[in-house]
Design an enzyme around this catalytic site. Structure first.
Site, PDB file in Angstrom:
ATOM      1  CB  CYS A  58      82.562  90.265 -62.814  1.00 59.36           C
ATOM      2  SG  CYS A  58      80.896  89.663 -62.500  1.00 59.36           S
ATOM      3  CG  HIS A  91      85.727  90.053 -57.886  1.00 55.91           C
ATOM      4  ND1 HIS A  91      85.436  91.029 -58.825  1.00 55.91           N
ATOM      5  CD2 HIS A  91      84.804  89.073 -58.073  1.00 55.91           C
ATOM      6  CE1 HIS A  91      84.396  90.644 -59.550  1.00 55.91           C
ATOM      7  NE2 HIS A  91      83.988  89.470 -59.105  1.00 55.91           N
ATOM      8  CG  HIS A 151      79.426  92.597 -58.559  1.00 55.74           C
ATOM      9  ND1 HIS A 151      80.186  93.169 -59.550  1.00 55.74           N
ATOM     10  CD2 HIS A 151      79.717  91.269 -58.590  1.00 55.74           C
ATOM     11  CE1 HIS A 151      80.904  92.227 -60.161  1.00 55.74           C
ATOM     12  NE2 HIS A 151      80.625  91.066 -59.591  1.00 55.74           N
TER      13      HIS A 151
END
Length: 389
Positions: free
Chosen positions: A156, A281, A315
């Site tokens: 990520c 995040h 995401h």
């Protein structure tokens, strides 16, 4: 010298192009995710899917015919002035560095489904479609570039680290311009992987809520042109650290996440008080939000506006760092509107208090400094600091 992000292109669940994504990000009713059926024969799922057809790749070599590369092409087509840029510097002085975690895994899934059904792999499938280096090679080939070409794959944080790599190439004198960003496409592999970790929410994700129960996976492509020249936004600082704690869980005290933010501030020669917005995040998982609230509050305090935009985009994994850098770019070049934090408002008393941006919230003046944080599996942490020029 820190680079300017002179041009932005973006394709995500919010839309395509700067104007559409800006309107849907800061509009009166921000467009949150809802359930759809992304995979044929599978139950409905809340995902951040890019809607509508993507550019065709029939004229490209088989290795470049993937949804991941089609997303990149949809973003590339938005970038103006590339021909003049290449003419000015030469194709050997323009680099490409991207982040991804899926590349063309979705194509391999479909190919192996056909193999199981018929005993034969389809003629359209090529093993190069799922190679992690393929997206950068595709863009370099499309633009006839011969400069440095690389892909970063650190889950990520991938495309956040790609932006940092591009900045380093410029500082080292390897190139005069870099096309940097990332792309990831929806596939069953990533959904099943996160479901195996009990980390996928059946509803729209709910970051920082006491009711949070996991992520919504999305897809996106976001690209920037990095140069030493002028531009509206500058990548003023970055910090990279590693927890070395656990394969998938963050170190709970946030010690190395704090260090990444502090390194970014030090590189930019700014203080925490200068930061006017933080893009979290904000995955809406139990452990990430707990760690991140602690780390963020420790660095910028409880009064700095912060938000997670993942309920709007999903995401996007390897593309998340670049996509959320794009959110910061849009915020800094806007009129004071701040990216909203969509959630149910259920405060978790176990989390460090943060000032979560409300719907239609505006700053008293357009922000000048924004931070974007990305935290990946393996405890890989990246903090990016952007300054409006």
């Amino acid at each position: 010298m820190t680079p300017y992000l002179s041009t932005l292109s973006v394709v995500c669940a919010l839309g395509r192009g700067e104007a559409e994504v800006r309107a849907r990000l800061f509009g009166e009713a921000p467009r949150g995710l809802s359930a759809s059926q992304p995979f044929e024969g599978r139950p409905p799922l809340v995902v951040g899917a890019v809607e509508g057809p993507l550019p065709g790749l029939d004229d490209e070599p088989p290795a470049y015919r993937s949804r991941n590369d089609a997303l990149l092409l949809a973003a590339l087509e938005q970038l103006t002035g590339l021909e003049a840029l290449v003419d000015r510097h030469g194709p050997h002085r323009v680099g490409v560095v991207l982040g991804t975690s899926t590349s063309g895994i979705g194509e391999s899934e479909r190919a192996y489904e056909q193999l199981r059904a018929t005993g034969v792999l389809p003629a359209w499938w090529h093993f190069g479609q799922q190679e992690l280096g393929t997206p950068a090679r595709f863009l370099a080939s499309r633009l006839s570039l011969t400069g440095p070409c690389a892909v970063v794959s650190t889950a990520c944080t991938s495309s956040a680290k790609a932006l940092v790599a591009g900045a380093r190439w410029l500082r080292a004198g390897l190139v005069d311009a870099v096309i940097a960003g990332g792309a990831d496409s929806l596939c069953q592999f990533t959904v099943a992987g996160f479901q195996a970790l009990n980390s996928v929410s059946a509803a729209r994700c709910n970051p920082m809520s006491r009711n949070r129960d996991g992520i919504n996976i999305g897809e996106a492509a976001a690209l920037f042109v990095l140069t030493r020249g002028e531009g509206p936004v500058r990548l003023a600082g970055w910090g990279e650290t590693s927890d070395a704690f656990h394969l998938s869980a963050p170190e709970p005290t946030g010690r190395q996440a704090i260090a990444a933010m502090q390194l970014a501030l030090a590189r930019a020669q700014l203080s925490a008080a200068d930061v006017e917005y933080v893009n979290l995040h904000g995955t809406a998982t139990e452990q990430n939000d707990a760690m991140e609230s602690t780390a963020t509050a420790a660095v910028v305090g409880p009064d700095t506006p912060v938000s997670s935009t993942k309920p709007l985009t999903g995401h996007t994994l390897g593309a998340a760092g670049a996509l959320e850098a794009a959110v910061c770019w849009l915020t800094l070049t806007g009129d004071g509107a701040l990216p909203p934090h969509l959630w149910d408002g259920a405060v978790d008393p176990r989390l460090a208090p943060l000032r979560l941006v409300g719907a239609n919230e505006r700053a008293t003046r357009p922000p000048r400094v924004a931070m974007s944080n990305s935290f990946a599996f393996g405890g890989n942490n990246v903090s990016l600091l952007f300054v409006r020029e």
